[in-house]
Design an enzyme around this catalytic site. Structure first.
Site, mmCIF file in Angstrom:
data_model
loop_
_atom_site.group_PDB
_atom_site.id
_atom_site.type_symbol
_atom_site.label_atom_id
_atom_site.label_comp_id
_atom_site.label_asym_id
_atom_site.label_seq_id
_atom_site.Cartn_x
_atom_site.Cartn_y
_atom_site.Cartn_z
ATOM 1 N N THR A 131 56.483 38.387 13.914
ATOM 2 C CA THR A 131 55.224 38.196 14.638
ATOM 3 C C THR A 131 54.738 36.758 14.511
ATOM 4 O O THR A 131 54.240 36.163 15.474
ATOM 5 C CB THR A 131 54.159 39.166 14.104
ATOM 6 O OG1 THR A 131 54.643 40.504 14.224
ATOM 7 C CG2 THR A 131 52.865 39.040 14.887
ATOM 8 N N HIS A 177 56.522 34.734 16.940
ATOM 9 C CA HIS A 177 55.970 34.906 18.290
ATOM 10 C C HIS A 177 54.745 34.011 18.480
ATOM 11 O O HIS A 177 54.552 33.418 19.538
ATOM 12 C CB HIS A 177 55.599 36.373 18.535
ATOM 13 C CG HIS A 177 56.757 37.240 18.900
ATOM 14 N ND1 HIS A 177 57.498 37.059 20.051
ATOM 15 C CD2 HIS A 177 57.307 38.309 18.274
ATOM 16 C CE1 HIS A 177 58.455 37.967 20.112
ATOM 17 N NE2 HIS A 177 58.365 38.732 19.045
#
Length: 343
Positions: free
Chosen positions: A41, A44
């Protein structure tokens, strides 16, 4: 007193700044962060995929370990000097999901390190209800893996893996490899499907059957070793259409498919197989408190091979370099950022 914090500032960049840390208010705990891992994450965020959510001046990070430095009023059973990890979920307590006991998937959930500032800083202040204490003797470097191990524990618990089950993990990244470890610990016969040669080698060294779908028909190989039964539990961790195709092709009668990966686009799913073989599809998101406690037990016992998974440790002031070096690196597994010199 000023301390160092890092901020994601957009466009694959971070700033390292001197800031005044937030003092703990009532019900809060301040932690000297020891290590914080870079997760998928976080990558990202680094790649700009979550700018609308995190903005352009956010301290990210949540896979951490550290030592309590100060507690606020009304905090009990936590004291300065405690070695801890944080379960970075702050539910509202009022929505239908919370009222049904599913606070981890609260409809208004705040994820610490995304919706609030996170752990890539020297001092981090969090709600006391997020704290889990660590046993003596567990290295803080290894403890930084507890958050992703808790993800794996939740996934395996959702999949109801039991002794003798034939398990396929599709995708051998950090979470996939941890799921393989936890599923094996639960008694599963684990196969990992992965196209990265370095991850295939790691899976093999960790004792798992490793198959490259570019070289072999994974479904046929699983059927060959299970008497044409197929896999009892499949974990889709690749986030790819090829992985979705494989999960139904390899599924045994009444198999359970656990959807772990976040798919950026709608995938095509062979729904006929769900009818034909009475397959279950199960969603799995983050973790619950019992998953954290199990993760702590597994890491502390040595059941999780932390040394193999941690492939790099860098200092807080090199966070930008660490993200750049990790992005697209086929040999990397888990990079930690060392935030403080702590015991």
């Amino acid at each position: 007193m000023e301390t160092t914090a890092t901020f994601y500032t957009g466009n694959k960049s971070f700033s390292v700044e001197q800031t005044t840390p937030t003092r703990p208010g009532p019900g809060d705990v301040q932690i000297d962060v020891a290590y914080c891992g870079i997760c998928g994450t976080d990558l990202h965020v680094y790649l700009g995929h979550m700018d609308k959510r995190v903005g352009d001046h956010r301290t990210i990070g949540h896979e951490m370990s550290g030592i309590v430095s100060e507690v606020g009023a009304d905090v009990v059973d936590i004291a300065p000097g405690d070695r801890v990890v944080v379960r970075p979920l702050d539910p509202c307590g009022k929505c239908p999901a919370c009222r049904r006991g599913h606070q981890h998937i609260c409809q208004n959930l705040k994820f610490l390190g995304l919706d609030t500032d996170g752990a890539f800083q020297q001092k981090w202040t969090v709600p006391a209800h997020t704290i889990h204490k660590l046993p003596d003797g567990l290295p803080l470097e290894h403890a930084a893996l507890i958050e992703p191990v808790a993800v794996a524990c939740h996934d395996v618990r959702r999949g109801r893996v039991a002794e003798g089950d034939d398990v396929l993990v599709i995708g051998g990244g950090p979470i996939g490899m941890l799921i393989a470890m936890v599923a094996s610990r639960a008694g599963g016969n684990v196969t990992v499907s992965e196209i990265n040669s370095h991850r295939l080698d790691m899976a093999d060294k960790l004792g798992f059957r490793a198959l490259n779908p570019k070289d072999v028909d994974v479904a046929a190989a699983i059927n060959d070793t299970t008497g044409d039964k197929g896999a009892d539990i499949i974990f889709e961790v690749s986030g790819s259409q090829a992985g979705v195709d494989l999960m139904t092709a390899v599924a045994a009668t009444r198999a359970r498919i656990v959807m772990v990966a976040i798919h950026a686009a709608k995938a095509e799913v062979d729904l006929f197989q769900f009818f034909w073989r009475e397959i279950e599809m199960i969603g799995a998101r983050v973790y619950e408190p019992e998953d954290y406690e199990e993760a702590i037990r597994l890491v502390a016992s040595g059941a999780i091979d932390a040394e193999t998974l941690i492939t790099d440790v860098q200092s807080l002031d090199r966070i930008g370099n660490a993200f750049a070096e990790l992005s697209g690196n086929p040999k990397a597994m888990k990079t930690l950022i060392k935030c403080n010199e702590v015991a």
